[in-house]
Design a protein around this motif. Structure first.
Motif, PDB file in Angstrom:
ATOM      1  N   ARG A 280     -11.063 -79.106 -11.712  1.00  0.00           N
ATOM      2  CA  ARG A 280     -12.161 -78.241 -11.266  1.00  0.00           C
ATOM      3  C   ARG A 280     -13.365 -79.080 -10.859  1.00  0.00           C
ATOM      4  NH1 ARG A 280     -16.843 -76.198 -12.715  1.00  0.00           N
ATOM      5  NH2 ARG A 280     -17.343 -74.001 -12.258  1.00  0.00           N
ATOM      6  N   SER A 281     -13.661 -80.096 -11.648  1.00  0.00           N
ATOM      7  CA  SER A 281     -14.798 -80.966 -11.357  1.00  0.00           C
ATOM      8  C   SER A 281     -14.615 -81.703 -10.032  1.00  0.00           C
ATOM      9  CB  SER A 281     -14.990 -81.983 -12.490  1.00  0.00           C
ATOM     10  OG  SER A 281     -16.049 -82.866 -12.196  1.00  0.00           O
ATOM     11  N   ALA A 282     -13.387 -82.159  -9.765  1.00  0.00           N
ATOM     12  CA  ALA A 282     -13.111 -82.890  -8.524  1.00  0.00           C
ATOM     13  C   ALA A 282     -13.253 -81.966  -7.310  1.00  0.00           C
ATOM     14  CB  ALA A 282     -11.719 -83.494  -8.571  1.00  0.00           C
ATOM     15  N   VAL A 283     -12.767 -80.740  -7.448  1.00  0.00           N
ATOM     16  CA  VAL A 283     -12.887 -79.781  -6.348  1.00  0.00           C
ATOM     17  C   VAL A 283     -14.358 -79.479  -6.072  1.00  0.00           C
ATOM     18  CG1 VAL A 283     -12.411 -77.411  -5.617  1.00  0.00           C
ATOM     19  CG2 VAL A 283     -10.637 -78.740  -6.760  1.00  0.00           C
ATOM     20  N   ASN A 284     -15.126 -79.269  -7.129  1.00  0.00           N
ATOM     21  CA  ASN A 284     -16.555 -78.997  -6.975  1.00  0.00           C
ATOM     22  C   ASN A 284     -17.262 -80.173  -6.302  1.00  0.00           C
ATOM     23  OD1 ASN A 284     -19.007 -77.382  -7.581  1.00  0.00           O
ATOM     24  ND2 ASN A 284     -19.507 -79.138  -8.865  1.00  0.00           N
ATOM     25  N   HIS A 285     -16.887 -81.395  -6.690  1.00  0.00           N
ATOM     26  CA  HIS A 285     -17.481 -82.598  -6.102  1.00  0.00           C
ATOM     27  C   HIS A 285     -17.185 -82.666  -4.598  1.00  0.00           C
ATOM     28  CE1 HIS A 285     -18.922 -86.690  -5.772  1.00  0.00           C
ATOM     29  NE2 HIS A 285     -17.766 -87.063  -5.246  1.00  0.00           N
ATOM     30  N   ARG A 286     -15.946 -82.365  -4.211  1.00  0.00           N
ATOM     31  CA  ARG A 286     -15.563 -82.423  -2.799  1.00  0.00           C
ATOM     32  C   ARG A 286     -16.291 -81.344  -1.985  1.00  0.00           C
ATOM     33  NH1 ARG A 286      -8.967 -83.262  -3.542  1.00  0.00           N
ATOM     34  NH2 ARG A 286      -9.143 -85.031  -4.976  1.00  0.00           N
ATOM     35  N   LEU A 287     -16.383 -80.140  -2.535  1.00  0.00           N
ATOM     36  CA  LEU A 287     -17.081 -79.071  -1.829  1.00  0.00           C
ATOM     37  C   LEU A 287     -18.568 -79.368  -1.704  1.00  0.00           C
ATOM     38  CD1 LEU A 287     -15.264 -75.977  -3.370  1.00  0.00           C
ATOM     39  CD2 LEU A 287     -15.168 -76.707  -0.975  1.00  0.00           C
ATOM     40  N   THR A 288     -19.140 -80.015  -2.715  1.00  0.00           N
ATOM     41  CA  THR A 288     -20.544 -80.418  -2.647  1.00  0.00           C
ATOM     42  C   THR A 288     -20.755 -81.446  -1.539  1.00  0.00           C
ATOM     43  OG1 THR A 288     -20.850 -80.004  -5.017  1.00  0.00           O
ATOM     44  CG2 THR A 288     -22.467 -81.431  -3.941  1.00  0.00           C
ATOM     45  N   LYS A 289     -19.822 -82.391  -1.404  1.00  0.00           N
ATOM     46  CA  LYS A 289     -19.909 -83.388  -0.339  1.00  0.00           C
ATOM     47  C   LYS A 289     -19.826 -82.724   1.033  1.00  0.00           C
ATOM     48  CE  LYS A 289     -18.069 -87.428  -0.555  1.00  0.00           C
ATOM     49  NZ  LYS A 289     -17.112 -88.556  -0.660  1.00  0.00           N
ATOM     50  N   ILE A 290     -18.953 -81.722   1.160  1.00  0.00           N
ATOM     51  CA  ILE A 290     -18.834 -80.998   2.425  1.00  0.00           C
ATOM     52  C   ILE A 290     -20.154 -80.297   2.759  1.00  0.00           C
ATOM     53  CG2 ILE A 290     -17.738 -79.000   3.513  1.00  0.00           C
ATOM     54  CD1 ILE A 290     -15.138 -79.808   2.126  1.00  0.00           C
ATOM     55  N   SER A 291     -20.776 -79.688   1.749  1.00  0.00           N
ATOM     56  CA  SER A 291     -22.047 -79.000   1.975  1.00  0.00           C
ATOM     57  C   SER A 291     -23.126 -79.977   2.417  1.00  0.00           C
ATOM     58  CB  SER A 291     -22.484 -78.269   0.707  1.00  0.00           C
ATOM     59  OG  SER A 291     -21.579 -77.224   0.395  1.00  0.00           O
ATOM     60  N   ARG A 292     -23.152 -81.171   1.813  1.00  0.00           N
ATOM     61  CA  ARG A 292     -24.131 -82.183   2.215  1.00  0.00           C
ATOM     62  C   ARG A 292     -23.896 -82.626   3.656  1.00  0.00           C
ATOM     63  NH1 ARG A 292     -23.297 -85.611  -3.145  1.00  0.00           N
ATOM     64  NH2 ARG A 292     -24.700 -84.529  -4.592  1.00  0.00           N
ATOM     65  N   MET A 293     -22.626 -82.805   4.026  1.00  0.00           N
ATOM     66  CA  MET A 293     -22.310 -83.205   5.393  1.00  0.00           C
ATOM     67  C   MET A 293     -22.746 -82.131   6.392  1.00  0.00           C
ATOM     68  SD  MET A 293     -18.509 -84.786   4.659  1.00  0.00           S
ATOM     69  CE  MET A 293     -18.161 -85.271   6.348  1.00  0.00           C
ATOM     70  N   ALA A 294     -22.517 -80.860   6.037  1.00  0.00           N
ATOM     71  CA  ALA A 294     -22.916 -79.763   6.919  1.00  0.00           C
ATOM     72  C   ALA A 294     -24.435 -79.737   7.077  1.00  0.00           C
ATOM     73  CB  ALA A 294     -22.421 -78.426   6.358  1.00  0.00           C
ATOM     74  N   GLU A 295     -25.158 -79.956   5.984  1.00  0.00           N
ATOM     75  CA  GLU A 295     -26.611 -79.950   6.047  1.00  0.00           C
ATOM     76  C   GLU A 295     -27.126 -81.105   6.906  1.00  0.00           C
ATOM     77  OE1 GLU A 295     -30.267 -78.519   5.708  1.00  0.00           O
ATOM     78  OE2 GLU A 295     -28.412 -77.557   5.020  1.00  0.00           O
ATOM     79  N   GLU A 296     -26.479 -82.278   6.789  1.00  0.00           N
ATOM     80  CA  GLU A 296     -26.876 -83.422   7.611  1.00  0.00           C
ATOM     81  C   GLU A 296     -26.647 -83.136   9.091  1.00  0.00           C
ATOM     82  OE1 GLU A 296     -24.671 -86.700   6.095  1.00  0.00           O
ATOM     83  OE2 GLU A 296     -25.838 -86.845   4.230  1.00  0.00           O
ATOM     84  N   LEU A 297     -25.525 -82.463   9.397  1.00  0.00           N
ATOM     85  CA  LEU A 297     -25.244 -82.117  10.795  1.00  0.00           C
ATOM     86  C   LEU A 297     -26.275 -81.125  11.329  1.00  0.00           C
ATOM     87  CD1 LEU A 297     -21.349 -81.759  10.768  1.00  0.00           C
ATOM     88  CD2 LEU A 297     -22.690 -83.522  11.922  1.00  0.00           C
ATOM     89  N   ARG A 298     -26.672 -80.158  10.487  1.00  0.00           N
ATOM     90  CA  ARG A 298     -27.674 -79.187  10.919  1.00  0.00           C
ATOM     91  C   ARG A 298     -29.014 -79.870  11.191  1.00  0.00           C
ATOM     92  NH1 ARG A 298     -25.274 -76.080   6.503  1.00  0.00           N
ATOM     93  NH2 ARG A 298     -23.973 -74.404   7.348  1.00  0.00           N
ATOM     94  N   GLU A 299     -29.389 -80.788  10.297  1.00  0.00           N
ATOM     95  CA  GLU A 299     -30.636 -81.515  10.501  1.00  0.00           C
ATOM     96  C   GLU A 299     -30.580 -82.362  11.758  1.00  0.00           C
ATOM     97  OE1 GLU A 299     -33.453 -81.302   8.868  1.00  0.00           O
ATOM     98  OE2 GLU A 299     -32.618 -79.747   7.569  1.00  0.00           O
ATOM     99  N   GLN A 300     -29.417 -82.979  11.987  1.00  0.00           N
ATOM    100  CA  GLN A 300     -29.250 -83.787  13.203  1.00  0.00           C
ATOM    101  C   GLN A 300     -29.366 -82.931  14.449  1.00  0.00           C
ATOM    102  OE1 GLN A 300     -25.682 -86.174  13.236  1.00  0.00           O
ATOM    103  NE2 GLN A 300     -25.766 -86.469  15.440  1.00  0.00           N
ATOM    104  N   GLU A 301     -28.782 -81.718  14.386  1.00  0.00           N
ATOM    105  CA  GLU A 301     -28.844 -80.826  15.538  1.00  0.00           C
ATOM    106  C   GLU A 301     -30.276 -80.384  15.801  1.00  0.00           C
ATOM    107  OE1 GLU A 301     -26.550 -76.811  17.137  1.00  0.00           O
ATOM    108  OE2 GLU A 301     -26.757 -77.163  15.001  1.00  0.00           O
ATOM    109  N   LYS A 302     -31.039 -80.119  14.721  1.00  0.00           N
ATOM    110  CA  LYS A 302     -32.438 -79.752  14.885  1.00  0.00           C
ATOM    111  C   LYS A 302     -33.217 -80.885  15.560  1.00  0.00           C
ATOM    112  CE  LYS A 302     -32.784 -76.590  10.941  1.00  0.00           C
ATOM    113  NZ  LYS A 302     -33.400 -76.384   9.611  1.00  0.00           N
ATOM    114  N   GLY A 303     -32.926 -82.138  15.113  1.00  0.00           N
ATOM    115  CA  GLY A 303     -33.616 -83.278  15.680  1.00  0.00           C
ATOM    116  C   GLY A 303     -33.289 -83.472  17.145  1.00  0.00           C
ATOM    117  N   ASP A 304     -32.043 -83.263  17.513  1.00  0.00           N
ATOM    118  CA  ASP A 304     -31.629 -83.415  18.915  1.00  0.00           C
ATOM    119  C   ASP A 304     -32.253 -82.362  19.794  1.00  0.00           C
ATOM    120  OD1 ASP A 304     -30.096 -85.557  18.160  1.00  0.00           O
ATOM    121  OD2 ASP A 304     -28.232 -84.429  18.078  1.00  0.00           O
ATOM    122  N   GLY A 305     -32.506 -81.168  19.202  1.00  0.00           N
ATOM    123  CA  GLY A 305     -33.049 -80.068  20.001  1.00  0.00           C
ATOM    124  C   GLY A 305     -34.547 -80.165  20.211  1.00  0.00           C
ATOM    125  N   GLN A 306     -35.202 -81.060  19.496  1.00  0.00           N
ATOM    126  CA  GLN A 306     -36.653 -81.198  19.642  1.00  0.00           C
ATOM    127  C   GLN A 306     -37.020 -82.138  20.791  1.00  0.00           C
ATOM    128  OE1 GLN A 306     -38.027 -82.425  15.776  1.00  0.00           O
ATOM    129  NE2 GLN A 306     -37.771 -80.380  14.899  1.00  0.00           N
TER     130      GLN A 306
END
Length: 306
Positions: A280-306
């Protein structure tokens, strides 16, 4: 506002900018409207914003101002949008139709997937509906002509949606009852908010049904599980839409696929179906990493759009 109205309202706010896609959208609206001929094209909808969208497209693409009027009363109002005469003839010809045709068919060869989706959006806004997912998963198009319905069914399958066809009260009905296909359809057409709402309802229903089999499963835990699963699905869908599965390292890709296919599962249950039977801990860790990657992509997209 009901779910069906929410979907159409969201789609009207997501009109494409490219001319070929706007032409395809206009064609879908008119062809599946109330009347489509070289003498007259008549569109009717109980959603005023749909007619407003069509009115703008006709002005831009055909340099014509349609006749628009409201009719009905007592909560059953609808809006009519009409072009006739030379304007209707020009539109009829530009869409590849001839006056001598005896059977109304789709005359459309999309050059790219976006044009096909724009056409399907127009068809849906004209004659489509979706049931409130709290009641059932059901999306349909009601079409008066047999051949036209067959062409629509073919195009939906070409776009990857498992459409079927039946007859109801003398009309052709092209429909889909698979929740995932309906989610994908709404997302592809641009109604991402409605798709996420459907997804959340589906997850909640699945978890609630599972909870009914577990008498010690509390309502608060249901809400917590649902909210977490929806957030994870939103991040996964964002990454897949912008980068594809190949962007994720294999352990993250595996848990992303497992979560998409099993939105109702707990973290422990997800771990049990993974190839490495993760904890359970490993699955939670992997999903947390995915969420961080998604947030980084969103921030990158915001930066590109400015």
């Amino acid at each position: 506002m009901g779910f069906a109205a929410q979907v159409k309202g969201e789609l009207c706010r997501q009109a494409p900018a490219e001319e070929g896609q706007r032409l395809a959208l206009c064609y879908g609206l008119l062809l599946f409207g109330k009347e489509f001929s070289s003498e007259e094209m008549l569109f009717q909808s109980d959603r005023r914003e749909v007619c407003t969208l069509l009115e703008g497209l006709l002005g831009e693409l055909f340099d014509t101002v349609p006749e628009v009027r409201c009719q009905g009363q007592g909560g059953k109002e609808s809006t009519l949008c009409r072009i006739a005469g030379e304007a209707a003839g020009r539109a009829f010809a530009r869409f590849g139709h001839r006056a001598e045709e005896v059977s109304l068919r789709i005359h459309f060869q999309p050059e790219e997937e976006e044009e096909l989706l724009a056409f399907l959006k127009g068809a849906y806004l004209a004659c489509g509906s979706v049931m409130n997912p709290e009641r059932a998963y059901h999306l349909e198009f009601t079409v008066p002509y047999h051949n036209l319905a067959g062409d629509l069914e073919t195009l939906l399958k070409l776009a990857g949606f498992p459409a079927k066809r039946t007859t109801r009260k003398g009309l052709q009905v092209v429909y889909c009852k698979e929740s995932e296909a309906i989610e994908d359809f709404l997302t592809a057409l641009g109604a991402t908010g409605s798709s996420l709402a459907l997804m959340r309802i589906k997850v909640y229903k699945d978890v609630r049904n599972n909870a009914n089999r577990r008498t010690n499963f509390e309502t608060a835990n249901i809400d917590k599980t649902v909210n977490a699963a929806v957030a994870q699905l939103r991040d996964i869908e964002y990454i897949l839409a912008h980068k594809g599965e190949g962007f994720l390292p294999e352990p993250l890709r595996q848990v992303a696929v497992a979560r998409r296919e099993n939105p109702e599962m707990s973290l422990r249950e997800l771990g049990e179906i993974l190839p490495d039977r993760a904890t359970r801990s490993a699955v939670n860790h992997r999903l947390t990493k995915i969420s961080r990657m998604a947030e980084e992509l969103r921030e990158q997209e915001k930066g590109d759009g400015q």
